[in-house]
Write a protein that holds these residues in place. Structure first.
Motif, PDB file in Angstrom:
ATOM      1  N   LEU A 174       0.848  -1.192   0.000  1.00  0.00           N
ATOM      2  CA  LEU A 174       0.000   0.000   0.000  1.00  0.00           C
ATOM      3  C   LEU A 174       0.883   1.241   0.000  1.00  0.00           C
ATOM      4  CD1 LEU A 174      -2.751  -0.831   2.649  1.00  0.00           C
ATOM      5  CD2 LEU A 174      -3.133  -0.410   0.219  1.00  0.00           C
ATOM      6  N   ALA A 175       0.626   2.134  -0.939  1.00  0.00           N
ATOM      7  CA  ALA A 175       1.351   3.402  -1.004  1.00  0.00           C
ATOM      8  C   ALA A 175       0.380   4.463  -1.501  1.00  0.00           C
ATOM      9  CB  ALA A 175       2.567   3.283  -1.916  1.00  0.00           C
ATOM     10  N   GLU A 176       0.885   5.670  -1.656  1.00  0.00           N
ATOM     11  CA  GLU A 176       0.042   6.774  -2.112  1.00  0.00           C
ATOM     12  C   GLU A 176       0.528   7.241  -3.476  1.00  0.00           C
ATOM     13  OE1 GLU A 176      -1.580  11.141  -0.498  1.00  0.00           O
ATOM     14  OE2 GLU A 176      -0.190   9.941   0.713  1.00  0.00           O
ATOM     15  N   SER A 177      -0.396   7.574  -4.337  1.00  0.00           N
ATOM     16  CA  SER A 177      -0.021   8.107  -5.651  1.00  0.00           C
ATOM     17  C   SER A 177       0.728   9.420  -5.467  1.00  0.00           C
ATOM     18  CB  SER A 177      -1.272   8.340  -6.506  1.00  0.00           C
ATOM     19  OG  SER A 177      -1.987   7.143  -6.693  1.00  0.00           O
ATOM     20  N   GLY A 178       1.806   9.569  -6.237  1.00  0.00           N
ATOM     21  CA  GLY A 178       2.603  10.780  -6.106  1.00  0.00           C
ATOM     22  C   GLY A 178       3.735  10.813  -7.107  1.00  0.00           C
ATOM     23  N   ALA A 179       4.672  11.712  -6.891  1.00  0.00           N
ATOM     24  CA  ALA A 179       5.740  11.949  -7.854  1.00  0.00           C
ATOM     25  C   ALA A 179       6.987  11.114  -7.572  1.00  0.00           C
ATOM     26  CB  ALA A 179       6.100  13.437  -7.860  1.00  0.00           C
ATOM     27  N   GLY A 180       6.855  10.044  -6.822  1.00  0.00           N
ATOM     28  CA  GLY A 180       8.005   9.201  -6.532  1.00  0.00           C
ATOM     29  C   GLY A 180       8.249   8.181  -7.625  1.00  0.00           C
ATOM     30  N   PRO A 181       9.235   7.291  -7.432  1.00  0.00           N
ATOM     31  CA  PRO A 181       9.505   6.238  -8.419  1.00  0.00           C
ATOM     32  C   PRO A 181       8.259   5.379  -8.643  1.00  0.00           C
ATOM     33  CG  PRO A 181      11.251   6.360  -6.778  1.00  0.00           C
ATOM     34  CD  PRO A 181      10.147   7.252  -6.290  1.00  0.00           C
ATOM     35  N   GLY A 182       7.945   5.131  -9.901  1.00  0.00           N
ATOM     36  CA  GLY A 182       6.768   4.342 -10.221  1.00  0.00           C
ATOM     37  C   GLY A 182       5.460   5.069  -9.985  1.00  0.00           C
ATOM     38  N   GLY A 183       5.531   6.364  -9.724  1.00  0.00           N
ATOM     39  CA  GLY A 183       4.323   7.150  -9.506  1.00  0.00           C
ATOM     40  C   GLY A 183       3.703   6.983  -8.138  1.00  0.00           C
ATOM     41  N   ARG A 198      -6.480   7.912  -4.428  1.00  0.00           N
ATOM     42  CA  ARG A 198      -5.083   8.319  -4.258  1.00  0.00           C
ATOM     43  C   ARG A 198      -4.214   7.209  -3.690  1.00  0.00           C
ATOM     44  NH1 ARG A 198      -2.938  12.780  -5.083  1.00  0.00           N
ATOM     45  NH2 ARG A 198      -1.316  12.353  -3.533  1.00  0.00           N
ATOM     46  N   LEU A 199      -4.801   6.061  -3.417  1.00  0.00           N
ATOM     47  CA  LEU A 199      -4.050   4.943  -2.846  1.00  0.00           C
ATOM     48  C   LEU A 199      -3.708   3.931  -3.929  1.00  0.00           C
ATOM     49  CD1 LEU A 199      -6.134   4.456   0.408  1.00  0.00           C
ATOM     50  CD2 LEU A 199      -3.780   5.307   0.278  1.00  0.00           C
ATOM     51  N   ALA A 200      -2.503   3.412  -3.865  1.00  0.00           N
ATOM     52  CA  ALA A 200      -2.053   2.385  -4.803  1.00  0.00           C
ATOM     53  C   ALA A 200      -1.994   1.047  -4.077  1.00  0.00           C
ATOM     54  CB  ALA A 200      -0.678   2.744  -5.366  1.00  0.00           C
ATOM     55  N   VAL A 201      -2.652   0.033  -4.635  1.00  0.00           N
ATOM     56  CA  VAL A 201      -2.649  -1.325  -4.089  1.00  0.00           C
ATOM     57  C   VAL A 201      -1.909  -2.207  -5.084  1.00  0.00           C
ATOM     58  CG1 VAL A 201      -4.065  -3.233  -3.262  1.00  0.00           C
ATOM     59  CG2 VAL A 201      -4.864  -0.886  -2.966  1.00  0.00           C
ATOM     60  N   ILE A 202      -0.746  -2.698  -4.677  1.00  0.00           N
ATOM     61  CA  ILE A 202       0.151  -3.398  -5.602  1.00  0.00           C
ATOM     62  C   ILE A 202       0.310  -4.847  -5.156  1.00  0.00           C
ATOM     63  CG2 ILE A 202       2.450  -3.381  -6.644  1.00  0.00           C
ATOM     64  CD1 ILE A 202       2.530  -0.358  -5.626  1.00  0.00           C
TER      65      ILE A 202
END
Length: 211
Positions: A174-183, A198-202
């Motif tokens: 779980l991460a947040e969408s943003g300007a980091g590596p991989g978005g 805004r949450l990324a589930v990978i």
């Protein structure tokens, strides 16, 4: 000539008996394999069902689990256990094993009906939470830097008519969408409500299919 004929008959009879025994053994193995395959196969797909709420460094997550039975027998005694933990919380595979092994708790099923028939699915919606002590434990990053989380779980069930318990598991990052590596970027721990958009589930390779 009669002696040779008797020997030939005995040899043919021995071959017939050996062939019959081999056929019975093969039939038994085929039946055993068929019996093993005639069972329920349940797996869960996890998805967000709402926002993540961060309050005083404690986190809650609105979760949606879809349970599918792709086998050819009903599944019974279904239970699902899941947790959200920081990446630095320790051995995630060990945590998954402990979730699979723990005794059933009230509310683990979340199903209106205990039986899940072949080709059917059920939806479970609930909130998964993690306390501020766990978020901050183990040297987790500061609120400004943010934290990446694991969303890990296990489904346990039985196939109707069999005492054996089967399990399947899942692990997501779980991460947040943003300007980091991989978005994506770590999730900041300032008090806020993070929309699920805004949450990324990978999906993580540490999950496992039904055993």
């Amino acid at each position: 000539a009669a002696g040779f004929a008797a020997l030939g008959w005995r040899g043919a009879e021995a071959q017939r008996r050996a062939l019959a025994a081999e056929t019975r053994s093969l039939t038994a193995r085929v039946n055993e394999m068929a019996a093993r395959q005639h069972r329920a196969w349940v797996h869960a797909t996890a998805a967000l069902d709402g926002p993540m709420i961060v309050k005083s460094r404690a986190v809650s997550l609105s979760a949606h689990y879809r349970l599918d039975n792709s086998g050819d027998a009903p599944a019974t005694e279904i239970r699902i256990a899941a947790a959200v933990v920081p990446h630095d919380a320790g051995d995630i595979a060990q945590l998954q094993r402990s979730l699979c092994a723990r005794p059933p708790a009230e509310g683990d099923s979340g199903l209106e009906q205990d039986t899940l028939f072949p080709g059917q699915h059920r939806d479970i919606r609930r909130v998964e939470g993690i306390g501020a002590d766990l978020v901050a434990g183990g040297g987790a990053q500061s609120a400004a830097a943010g934290v990446e989380f694991w969303w890990v779980g296990c489904v346990a069930y039985r196939s109707a008519g069999s005492p054996a318990e089967h399990r399947s598991g899942f692990i997501y990052a779980l991460a947040e969408s943003g300007a980091g590596p991989g978005g994506i970027v770590p999730i900041g721990l300032a008090d806020r409500i993070i929309p699920k958009a805004r949450l990324a589930v990978i999906a993580h390779a540490g999950g496992f299919p039904a055993d």
